[in-house]
Scaffold this motif. Structure first.
Motif, PDB file in Angstrom:
ATOM      1  N   THR A  49      -0.291  -4.016 -19.872  1.00  0.00           N
ATOM      2  CA  THR A  49      -0.691  -5.040 -18.912  1.00  0.00           C
ATOM      3  C   THR A  49       0.105  -6.326 -19.126  1.00  0.00           C
ATOM      4  O   THR A  49       0.604  -6.943 -18.175  1.00  0.00           O
ATOM      5  N   GLY A  50       0.252  -6.723 -20.392  1.00  0.00           N
ATOM      6  CA  GLY A  50       0.990  -7.948 -20.694  1.00  0.00           C
ATOM      7  C   GLY A  50       2.471  -7.837 -20.402  1.00  0.00           C
ATOM      8  O   GLY A  50       3.066  -8.749 -19.815  1.00  0.00           O
ATOM      9  N   VAL A  51       3.074  -6.712 -20.783  1.00  0.00           N
ATOM     10  CA  VAL A  51       4.512  -6.539 -20.568  1.00  0.00           C
ATOM     11  C   VAL A  51       4.824  -6.490 -19.078  1.00  0.00           C
ATOM     12  O   VAL A  51       5.807  -7.089 -18.610  1.00  0.00           O
ATOM     13  N   LEU A  52       3.996  -5.790 -18.310  1.00  0.00           N
ATOM     14  CA  LEU A  52       4.234  -5.705 -16.865  1.00  0.00           C
ATOM     15  C   LEU A  52       4.016  -7.051 -16.183  1.00  0.00           C
ATOM     16  O   LEU A  52       4.724  -7.391 -15.222  1.00  0.00           O
ATOM     17  N   ALA A  53       3.052  -7.829 -16.668  1.00  0.00           N
ATOM     18  CA  ALA A  53       2.804  -9.145 -16.080  1.00  0.00           C
ATOM     19  C   ALA A  53       4.041 -10.025 -16.194  1.00  0.00           C
ATOM     20  O   ALA A  53       4.339 -10.829 -15.289  1.00  0.00           O
ATOM     21  N   GLU A  54       4.788  -9.871 -17.286  1.00  0.00           N
ATOM     22  CA  GLU A  54       6.033 -10.631 -17.447  1.00  0.00           C
ATOM     23  C   GLU A  54       7.058 -10.254 -16.380  1.00  0.00           C
ATOM     24  O   GLU A  54       7.950 -11.046 -16.069  1.00  0.00           O
TER      25      GLU A  54
ATOM     26  N   LEU B  46       9.374   1.891 -15.372  1.00  0.00           N
ATOM     27  CA  LEU B  46       8.697   1.520 -14.127  1.00  0.00           C
ATOM     28  C   LEU B  46       9.467   0.481 -13.330  1.00  0.00           C
ATOM     29  O   LEU B  46       9.463   0.511 -12.098  1.00  0.00           O
ATOM     30  N   THR B  47      10.129  -0.436 -14.008  1.00  0.00           N
ATOM     31  CA  THR B  47      10.855  -1.491 -13.288  1.00  0.00           C
ATOM     32  C   THR B  47      12.154  -0.979 -12.660  1.00  0.00           C
ATOM     33  O   THR B  47      12.843  -1.741 -11.976  1.00  0.00           O
ATOM     34  N   SER B  48      12.469   0.316 -12.883  1.00  0.00           N
ATOM     35  CA  SER B  48      13.595   0.883 -12.133  1.00  0.00           C
ATOM     36  C   SER B  48      13.262   0.948 -10.648  1.00  0.00           C
ATOM     37  O   SER B  48      14.151   0.997  -9.802  1.00  0.00           O
ATOM     38  N   ASP B  49      11.954   0.941 -10.318  1.00  0.00           N
ATOM     39  CA  ASP B  49      11.519   0.781  -8.931  1.00  0.00           C
ATOM     40  C   ASP B  49      11.458  -0.720  -8.658  1.00  0.00           C
ATOM     41  O   ASP B  49      10.465  -1.377  -8.952  1.00  0.00           O
ATOM     42  N   THR B  50      12.532  -1.238  -8.109  1.00  0.00           N
ATOM     43  CA  THR B  50      12.655  -2.689  -7.942  1.00  0.00           C
ATOM     44  C   THR B  50      11.718  -3.246  -6.879  1.00  0.00           C
ATOM     45  O   THR B  50      11.564  -4.467  -6.769  1.00  0.00           O
ATOM     46  N   THR B  51      11.082  -2.376  -6.083  1.00  0.00           N
ATOM     47  CA  THR B  51      10.155  -2.862  -5.056  1.00  0.00           C
ATOM     48  C   THR B  51       8.712  -2.896  -5.548  1.00  0.00           C
ATOM     49  O   THR B  51       7.827  -3.339  -4.829  1.00  0.00           O
TER      50      THR B  51
ATOM     51  N   ASN C  14       0.804  -1.213   0.000  1.00  0.00           N
ATOM     52  CA  ASN C  14       0.000   0.000   0.000  1.00  0.00           C
ATOM     53  C   ASN C  14       0.840   1.268   0.000  1.00  0.00           C
ATOM     54  O   ASN C  14       0.288   2.367   0.190  1.00  0.00           O
ATOM     55  N   SER C  15       2.137   1.134  -0.212  1.00  0.00           N
ATOM     56  CA  SER C  15       3.001   2.316  -0.224  1.00  0.00           C
ATOM     57  C   SER C  15       3.292   2.738  -1.647  1.00  0.00           C
ATOM     58  O   SER C  15       3.557   1.903  -2.522  1.00  0.00           O
ATOM     59  N   ILE C  16       3.241   4.048  -1.876  1.00  0.00           N
ATOM     60  CA  ILE C  16       3.504   4.596  -3.206  1.00  0.00           C
ATOM     61  C   ILE C  16       4.995   4.701  -3.442  1.00  0.00           C
ATOM     62  O   ILE C  16       5.764   5.088  -2.556  1.00  0.00           O
ATOM     63  N   GLY C  17       5.408   4.356  -4.680  1.00  0.00           N
ATOM     64  CA  GLY C  17       6.818   4.455  -5.048  1.00  0.00           C
ATOM     65  C   GLY C  17       7.055   5.571  -6.043  1.00  0.00           C
ATOM     66  O   GLY C  17       6.923   6.746  -5.727  1.00  0.00           O
ATOM     67  N   ALA C  18       7.360   5.206  -7.278  1.00  0.00           N
ATOM     68  CA  ALA C  18       7.724   6.186  -8.297  1.00  0.00           C
ATOM     69  C   ALA C  18       6.491   6.633  -9.084  1.00  0.00           C
ATOM     70  O   ALA C  18       5.506   5.903  -9.211  1.00  0.00           O
TER      71      ALA C  18
ATOM     72  N   GLY D  86       6.114  -9.430 -13.302  1.00  0.00           N
ATOM     73  CA  GLY D  86       5.504  -9.680 -11.999  1.00  0.00           C
ATOM     74  C   GLY D  86       4.785  -8.482 -11.413  1.00  0.00           C
ATOM     75  O   GLY D  86       4.536  -8.429 -10.202  1.00  0.00           O
ATOM     76  N   ILE D  87       4.390  -7.532 -12.260  1.00  0.00           N
ATOM     77  CA  ILE D  87       3.701  -6.321 -11.795  1.00  0.00           C
ATOM     78  C   ILE D  87       2.285  -6.320 -12.358  1.00  0.00           C
ATOM     79  O   ILE D  87       2.080  -6.517 -13.554  1.00  0.00           O
ATOM     80  N   THR D  88       1.309  -6.107 -11.496  1.00  0.00           N
ATOM     81  CA  THR D  88      -0.088  -6.070 -11.924  1.00  0.00           C
ATOM     82  C   THR D  88      -0.594  -4.632 -11.925  1.00  0.00           C
ATOM     83  O   THR D  88      -0.082  -3.775 -11.192  1.00  0.00           O
ATOM     84  N   ILE D  89      -1.593  -4.381 -12.750  1.00  0.00           N
ATOM     85  CA  ILE D  89      -2.248  -3.075 -12.761  1.00  0.00           C
ATOM     86  C   ILE D  89      -3.439  -3.140 -11.818  1.00  0.00           C
ATOM     87  O   ILE D  89      -4.370  -3.916 -12.033  1.00  0.00           O
ATOM     88  N   ARG D  90      -3.399  -2.345 -10.777  1.00  0.00           N
ATOM     89  CA  ARG D  90      -4.446  -2.402  -9.752  1.00  0.00           C
ATOM     90  C   ARG D  90      -5.695  -1.630 -10.173  1.00  0.00           C
ATOM     91  O   ARG D  90      -6.812  -2.062  -9.910  1.00  0.00           O
ATOM     92  N   ASP D  91      -5.506  -0.484 -10.805  1.00  0.00           N
ATOM     93  CA  ASP D  91      -6.656   0.335 -11.176  1.00  0.00           C
ATOM     94  C   ASP D  91      -6.215   1.394 -12.170  1.00  0.00           C
ATOM     95  O   ASP D  91      -5.018   1.649 -12.335  1.00  0.00           O
ATOM     96  N   GLY D  92      -7.188   1.993 -12.861  1.00  0.00           N
ATOM     97  CA  GLY D  92      -6.883   3.033 -13.829  1.00  0.00           C
ATOM     98  C   GLY D  92      -7.985   4.067 -13.895  1.00  0.00           C
ATOM     99  O   GLY D  92      -9.151   3.784 -13.582  1.00  0.00           O
TER     100      GLY D  92
END
Length: 344
Positions: A99-104, A64-69, A36-40, A106-112
């Motif tokens: 959505t597909g690239v981020l899923a690869e 986006l993946t530069s934020d490794t957390t 629940n913490s905001i990053g970049a 391990g990152i999901t889109i929570r909302d838009g």
């Protein structure tokens, strides 16, 4: 560091505006999350041509993946393009590719959110007035009120406006006199004096005299001195090359960097067009350090407007255009934070 909580969609849009410092247009904005913490926060222009969705999504994911957390994210599409009943949302193919690239990764889109000129609504919702809220509702959100209370403001655009300069001939002559003096000194002595002058400015609580501004502008005309003075800005005792490319072990002193930008803008008002490129390039470099790529590009273009042959401005602009991110922004402990608190 105090934490504030985002609870509503207007809070999300208020957070985006205050984090960026302006209201985006024709943009994709993504906010990374770790639980629940905001990053970049990333803003990037929307793709202008169809068929570029996958390369665009890969570019966004790279940033986006530069934020490794990051484990998930929120996004907002800002566009004047209207939704058509029964048709997919504008840029639906882009979001699907992302959505597909981020899923690869391990990152999901929570909302838009879909943000138009006057209203906003859930991106996945059916177009219709029953789900739309006025953009003006962001002005009454709790987060917006807190930001304003703490001195933050949202500008209508990201277009920079330079302070006005005057007495160009007088300024040019004064800078030239200092340049003649610098050229007469041994290189080590000239660099030492320039660093002493610059350090005094950075440690002061007030703007320097006009003559000190002329001296600073003059020193920036000499490439070895210029690079040394840029490397002195973050207040780090590490190799100059690592500082310039924001790849140090230690975190920079961001308040010192922000003050350096104010000093350089002040000195700019004491320049003439023939001496302005190094000043504007240095300001552009600072904005790159802070992760403000679009503003960095604008300053570098202004530098090139004054001197189309200025090599550092051209190379820096090419570096930013290729997607090179300042190393400090790859680590949440060293990255620039526009806001003096954390968000949940």
């Amino acid at each position: 560091m105090e934490k504030l909580t985002i609870k509503t969609p207007p809070d999300v849009l208020s957070f985006i505006g205050h984090t960026l410092g302006f209201w985006p247009k024709e943009s994709l904005v993504c906010i990374t999350l770790n639980e629940n913490s905001i990053g970049a926060t990333l803003r990037i222009d929307l793709p202008r041509q169809p068929g570029q969705e996958l390369p665009y999504a890969r570019t966004v994911a790279h940033y986006l993946t530069s934020d490794t957390t990051a484990t998930s994210l929120l996004f907002a599409i800002y566009t004047s393009e209207a939704c058509q009943p029964g048709q997919p949302r504008p840029h639906a193919a882009t979001i699907a590719a992302l959505t597909g690239v981020l899923a690869e990764q391990g990152i999901t889109i929570r909302d838009g959110l879909f943000v138009g000129d006057d209203t906003f609504s859930p991106y996945d919702g059916e177009p219709g007035h029953e789900l739309a809220l006025p953009v003006s509702s962001t002005q009454t959100s709790a987060i917006n009120a807190e930001f304003i209370y703490r001195g933050s403001a949202v500008q209508p655009t990201n277009q920079i406006t330079l302070p006005t300069t005057s007495e160009a001939l007088t300024n040019a002559a004064a800078v030239k006199n200092h340049m003649d003096t610098i050229q007469s000194l041994p290189a080590a002595t000239a660099t030492s004096r320039a660093r002493e002058l610059w350090a005094g400015m950075l440690e002061s609580l007030s703007f320097p005299s006009d003559d000190d501004c002329y001296a600073l502008v003059a020193n920036l005309q000499f490439l070895p001195i210029r690079d040394r003075l840029i490397a002195d800005i973050p207040g780090l005792d590490e190799p100059m090359k690592q500082i310039l490319f924001a790849q140090t072990d230690g975190a920079p002193k961001w308040s010192r960097i922000e003050w350096a930008q104010q000093l350089l803008l002040h000195a700019y008002t004491r320049t003439s067009p023939q001496h302005a490129a190094p000043v504007l390039t240095t300001i552009g470099y600072i904005n790159w350090w802070e992760g403000r790529g679009s503003k960095a590009h604008q300053f570098l273009q202004l530098a090139l407007d004054n001197d189309p042959t200025y090599r550092l401005a051209r190379l820096s602009d090419q570096m930013i255009g290729s997607g090179h991110v300042a190393g400090w922004n790859m680590n949440k402990y060293t990255a620039y934070k526009a806001l003096p608190f954390d968000m949940l």
